[in-house]
Design a protein around this motif. Structure first.
Motif, PDB file in Angstrom:
ATOM      1  N   THR A 190       1.084  -0.927   0.251  1.00  0.00           N
ATOM      2  CA  THR A 190      -0.337   0.106  -0.033  1.00  0.00           C
ATOM      3  C   THR A 190       0.729   1.050  -0.476  1.00  0.00           C
ATOM      4  N   VAL A 191       1.974   1.073   0.798  1.00  0.00           N
ATOM      5  CA  VAL A 191       2.581   2.519   0.492  1.00  0.00           C
ATOM      6  C   VAL A 191       3.250   2.511  -1.289  1.00  0.00           C
ATOM      7  N   ILE A 192       3.515   1.524  -1.502  1.00  0.00           N
ATOM      8  CA  ILE A 192       3.649   1.735  -3.546  1.00  0.00           C
ATOM      9  C   ILE A 192       2.462   2.189  -4.313  1.00  0.00           C
ATOM     10  N   SER A 193       1.182   1.835  -4.069  1.00  0.00           N
ATOM     11  CA  SER A 193       0.585   1.691  -4.454  1.00  0.00           C
ATOM     12  C   SER A 193      -0.354   3.036  -4.061  1.00  0.00           C
ATOM     13  N   THR A 194      -0.200   3.607  -3.178  1.00  0.00           N
ATOM     14  CA  THR A 194      -0.344   5.233  -2.565  1.00  0.00           C
ATOM     15  C   THR A 194       0.278   5.890  -3.261  1.00  0.00           C
ATOM     16  N   MET A 195       1.701   5.871  -3.261  1.00  0.00           N
ATOM     17  CA  MET A 195       2.577   6.969  -4.002  1.00  0.00           C
ATOM     18  C   MET A 195       2.370   6.565  -5.461  1.00  0.00           C
ATOM     19  N   CYS A 196       1.814   5.948  -5.812  1.00  0.00           N
ATOM     20  CA  CYS A 196       1.659   6.444  -7.462  1.00  0.00           C
ATOM     21  C   CYS A 196       1.016   7.185  -7.464  1.00  0.00           C
ATOM     22  N   ALA A 197      -0.226   7.531  -7.272  1.00  0.00           N
ATOM     23  CA  ALA A 197      -0.620   9.423  -7.552  1.00  0.00           C
ATOM     24  C   ALA A 197       0.319   9.596  -7.533  1.00  0.00           C
ATOM     25  N   GLU A 198       1.412   9.749  -7.824  1.00  0.00           N
ATOM     26  CA  GLU A 198       2.196  11.178  -7.878  1.00  0.00           C
ATOM     27  C   GLU A 198       2.468  10.942  -8.990  1.00  0.00           C
ATOM     28  N   LEU A 199       2.406   9.685  -9.470  1.00  0.00           N
ATOM     29  CA  LEU A 199       2.810   9.479 -11.356  1.00  0.00           C
ATOM     30  C   LEU A 199       1.742   9.776 -12.151  1.00  0.00           C
ATOM     31  N   SER A 200       0.685  10.497 -11.477  1.00  0.00           N
ATOM     32  CA  SER A 200      -0.138  10.768 -12.146  1.00  0.00           C
ATOM     33  C   SER A 200      -0.923   9.939 -12.570  1.00  0.00           C
ATOM     34  N   VAL A 201      -0.647   8.287 -12.335  1.00  0.00           N
ATOM     35  CA  VAL A 201      -1.569   7.485 -12.935  1.00  0.00           C
ATOM     36  C   VAL A 201      -3.172   6.938 -12.341  1.00  0.00           C
ATOM     37  N   GLU A 202      -4.050   6.549 -13.219  1.00  0.00           N
ATOM     38  CA  GLU A 202      -5.164   6.216 -13.007  1.00  0.00           C
ATOM     39  C   GLU A 202      -5.532   5.351 -11.805  1.00  0.00           C
ATOM     40  N   PHE A 203      -4.349   4.193 -12.407  1.00  0.00           N
ATOM     41  CA  PHE A 203      -4.151   3.388 -11.438  1.00  0.00           C
ATOM     42  C   PHE A 203      -2.886   2.394 -10.749  1.00  0.00           C
ATOM     43  N   ALA A 204      -3.096   1.899  -9.773  1.00  0.00           N
ATOM     44  CA  ALA A 204      -1.876   0.786  -9.329  1.00  0.00           C
ATOM     45  C   ALA A 204      -2.366  -0.146  -8.829  1.00  0.00           C
ATOM     46  N   VAL A 205      -1.841  -1.248  -9.582  1.00  0.00           N
ATOM     47  CA  VAL A 205      -2.952  -2.799  -9.034  1.00  0.00           C
ATOM     48  C   VAL A 205      -1.789  -3.226  -9.319  1.00  0.00           C
ATOM     49  N   PHE A 206      -1.892  -4.458  -7.460  1.00  0.00           N
ATOM     50  CA  PHE A 206      -1.358  -5.796  -7.496  1.00  0.00           C
ATOM     51  C   PHE A 206      -1.894  -7.041  -7.748  1.00  0.00           C
ATOM     52  N   PRO A 207      -1.220  -7.959  -7.992  1.00  0.00           N
ATOM     53  CA  PRO A 207      -2.405  -9.373  -8.476  1.00  0.00           C
ATOM     54  C   PRO A 207      -2.630  -9.990  -6.568  1.00  0.00           C
ATOM     55  N   GLY A 208      -3.884 -10.712  -6.811  1.00  0.00           N
ATOM     56  CA  GLY A 208      -4.877 -10.646  -5.670  1.00  0.00           C
ATOM     57  C   GLY A 208      -3.384 -12.478  -5.590  1.00  0.00           C
ATOM     58  N   ASP A 209      -2.903 -11.929  -5.101  1.00  0.00           N
ATOM     59  CA  ASP A 209      -2.543 -13.454  -4.428  1.00  0.00           C
ATOM     60  C   ASP A 209      -2.256 -14.150  -2.550  1.00  0.00           C
ATOM     61  N   GLU A 210      -1.699 -14.798  -2.413  1.00  0.00           N
ATOM     62  CA  GLU A 210      -2.093 -15.580  -1.140  1.00  0.00           C
ATOM     63  C   GLU A 210      -1.432 -14.352   0.080  1.00  0.00           C
ATOM     64  N   VAL A 211      -0.819 -13.604   0.069  1.00  0.00           N
ATOM     65  CA  VAL A 211      -0.320 -12.677   0.396  1.00  0.00           C
ATOM     66  C   VAL A 211      -1.578 -11.977   0.974  1.00  0.00           C
TER      67      VAL A 211
END
Lengths: 402, 169
Positions: A190-211
């Motif tokens: 969530t640190v990484i996905s949250t910060m992706c707002a600063e790249l001006s992206v629309e979405f930054a999605v991680f896979p749905g894994d076991e973690v």
């Protein structure tokens, strides 16, 4: 669908924040009815508790709206925290969900294999009324992560490395993949996905894994459908990053994308204030690393350290585990959970001419107080180490930190 | 909004973020006073020079940042159009929802400079530079968005659909 197309979608949940009370559009033109009160959560986070009478009045208006529209899923002072972090720990975020929230860091939810993006308050009103919103289809960059974090490097450093290499990418999306993803826990993702707002992206999605599965199951979510890319999916490009090679990084003042350097390159810059907190880095792991670095040490007399946990439960666990007492004994201030100084709201703004280092989300000119202040952005470890040194240093320079 | 507009251009560079357009002090001010602080960190005094009908032409990544009503400040100053090389998606939504059209155009900053007068035709999707009559085309703004702009913003759309309570909070 092609890039540039617009799709209309139904939302699973709407999150309304206290900051909406500062928007005259809403105060003068409140919604008369909503699509489903049970799907609307109200979370106070930006100005908690009210720092001045203007904020107090705005917040009071939202409490009035809560009553008028019977919005019973309501988290006032002392009961929630910063919405993105609170939603995650409350089990609101899980694969396949679509959540509407006003805050730009809503992209955080992408860590949970789902979609959420920032919307303005007037637009959130439309979602509250209709239960629907629209997304623009964009091209996607595949980010292939490998290796594991080493030494004193943190997820924030992974993001800052990416941000330096990739620069801004408006209207695009990021899809995270690779063996390295499994080595990241949900806080780190969530640190990484949250910060992706600063790249001006629309979405930054991680896979749905076991973690992710075990995280959401612990929060009572059993049934869901993870989303994965089609085998034939095409990408605008690919970026590979071996996380074992990532060193502590910092963003230089005024912008993030394309503006980062290794901390070692800027060491020695004197700092007047050090801040740890925000939706991205007010997690329990941030309190833990700060306490580890500060244990038995003092904040340098030439600077000051302000630590803001993201949620009430993180705040409480930080006390129970002894992190907060350690941080306080080192001479830092620990505030209640709030967006606080990250967006120049309250709890430690910067004076004219001051220099700060922060693990919050943005370093824009004037954001955290004076327009003449300079804001460097780094991991919580780097900020805590810099607080001890009174100047920007790598966390690996503080013995015992690792 | 008219299908054809004409206005004088203010030029800005890359990465003009929301916090520059809407500094945090705006949150505590009455609505009418907020636009005066637009760009006060990066271009002090600019807000008082803007005339109703002016246009902003900027570089890459215009509007990066928060969901704050940055576009509403531009509208409050009288800005009628933003054109940029690239535009942050959240800013673009907020602009449209405030009734402010936004156009992306590659190479705009090489072609149009501060002080130029440009004419924009939303029907034919063209921009004309007055001084030499040169013309460039832009991609049509999707109908969903243009209808919101033409309605004067999302609040007016909701009002026309009967969603707005006549009693303020």
């Amino acid at each position: 669908m092609e890039p540039g197309d617009i799709v209309t979608v139904s939302v699973d949940r709407v999150i309304l924040l206290d900051i909406a009370g500062q928007h005259p559009e809403l105060i003068q033109n409140p919604p008369a009815r909503v699509f489903d009160p049970s799907k609307i959560s109200v979370v106070f986070d930006h100005f908690v508790p009210a720092p001045n009478v203007e904020m107090a009045n705005g917040t009071a208006k939202i409490r009035k709206l809560v009553k008028r529209l019977n919005l019973n899923d309501f988290y006032d002072y002392g009961s929630g925290g910063i919405a993105h972090a609170f939603a995650a720990e409350s089990g609101w975020f899980y694969p396949g969900q679509i959540v509407a929230n006003t805050d730009s860091h809503s992209v955080a939810a992408g860590a949970f294999n789902m979609l959420s993006r920032g919307l303005g308050t007037p637009e959130l009103m439309q979602v509250m009324c209709t239960g629907k919103t629209w997304f623009a289809v964009g091209e996607t960059l595949k980010v292939d992560l490998s290796g594991k974090l080493s030494g004193m490097s943190e997820a924030k450093d992974v993001f800052l490395k990416m941000a330096g290499d990739l620069g801004d990418m408006p209207n695009m999306n990021i899809e995270f993949a690779g063996d390295g993803v499994m080595a990241l826990n949900m806080d780190q993702r969530t640190v990484i996905s949250t910060m992706c707002a600063e790249l001006s992206v629309e979405f930054a999605v991680f896979p749905g894994d076991e973690v992710l599965r075990s995280y959401v199951q612990e929060r009572g979510v059993q049934e869901y459908s993870p989303v994965s890319p089609d085998p034939s999916a095409s990408y605008a490009g690919a970026y590979q990053l071996d996380m074992s090679e990532v060193v502590p990084m910092a963003a230089l003042p005024d912008s993030v994308a394309g503006n980062t350097r290794p901390v070692d390159d800027i060491q020695g810059i004197k700092v007047d204030q050090c801040t740890i907190g925000s939706c991205a880095n007010g997690k329990l792991s941030d309190l833990e690393v700060a306490a580890r670095i500060l244990k038995g040490r003092k904040v340098h007399p030439g600077t000051r350290l302000i630590v803001t946990p993201a949620t009430q439960s993180i705040y409480l666990r930080g006390m129970e585990l002894g992190y907060i007492p350690t941080i306080v004994k080192a001479g830092a201030i620990v505030t209640n959970p709030t967006c606080g100084s990250c967006m120049g709201g309250h709890m430690g703004l910067l004076a004219d001419g001051e220099t700060a280092i922060t693990s919050t989300t943005r370093n824009f000119k004037g954001r955290m107080g004076s327009r003449d202040a300079r804001i460097y952005m780094a991991s919580s470890a780097t900020v805590a180490a810099s607080a001890v040194a009174g100047e920007i240093v790598s966390p690996s320079s503080i013995p015992g930190g690792s | 909004m008219d299908d054809k507009i004409s206005g004088r251009v203010w030029g800005f560079g890359d990465d003009i973020n929301t916090d520059l357009m809407y500094p945090h002090i705006c949150y505590t001010l009455p609505e009418i006073d907020r636009p005066k602080y637009t760009m006060w960190a990066n271009r002090p005094g600019w807000a008082s020079q803007v005339n109703r009908g002016d246009i902003i032409v900027a570089g890459r990544n215009f509007g990066v940042g928060s969901s704050r009503p940055a576009a509403a400040n531009l509208v409050g100053l009288g800005i009628v159009l933003v054109m940029a090389e690239t535009v942050n998606g959240l800013f673009m939504r907020n602009a449209v929802n405030s009734g402010l059209p936004v156009l992306r155009m590659d190479g705009i900053t090489q072609w149009i400079a501060e002080g130029d007068i440009i004419q924009v035709d939303f029907q034919n999707c063209t921009v004309t530079r007055e001084q030499d009559g040169s013309v460039r085309e832009f991609n049509r703004i999707p109908d969903l968005l243009m209808n919101i702009v033409r309605s004067g913003g999302i609040i007016e759309v909701l009002r026309s659909q009967g969603y707005i309570d006549s009693e303020p909070l």
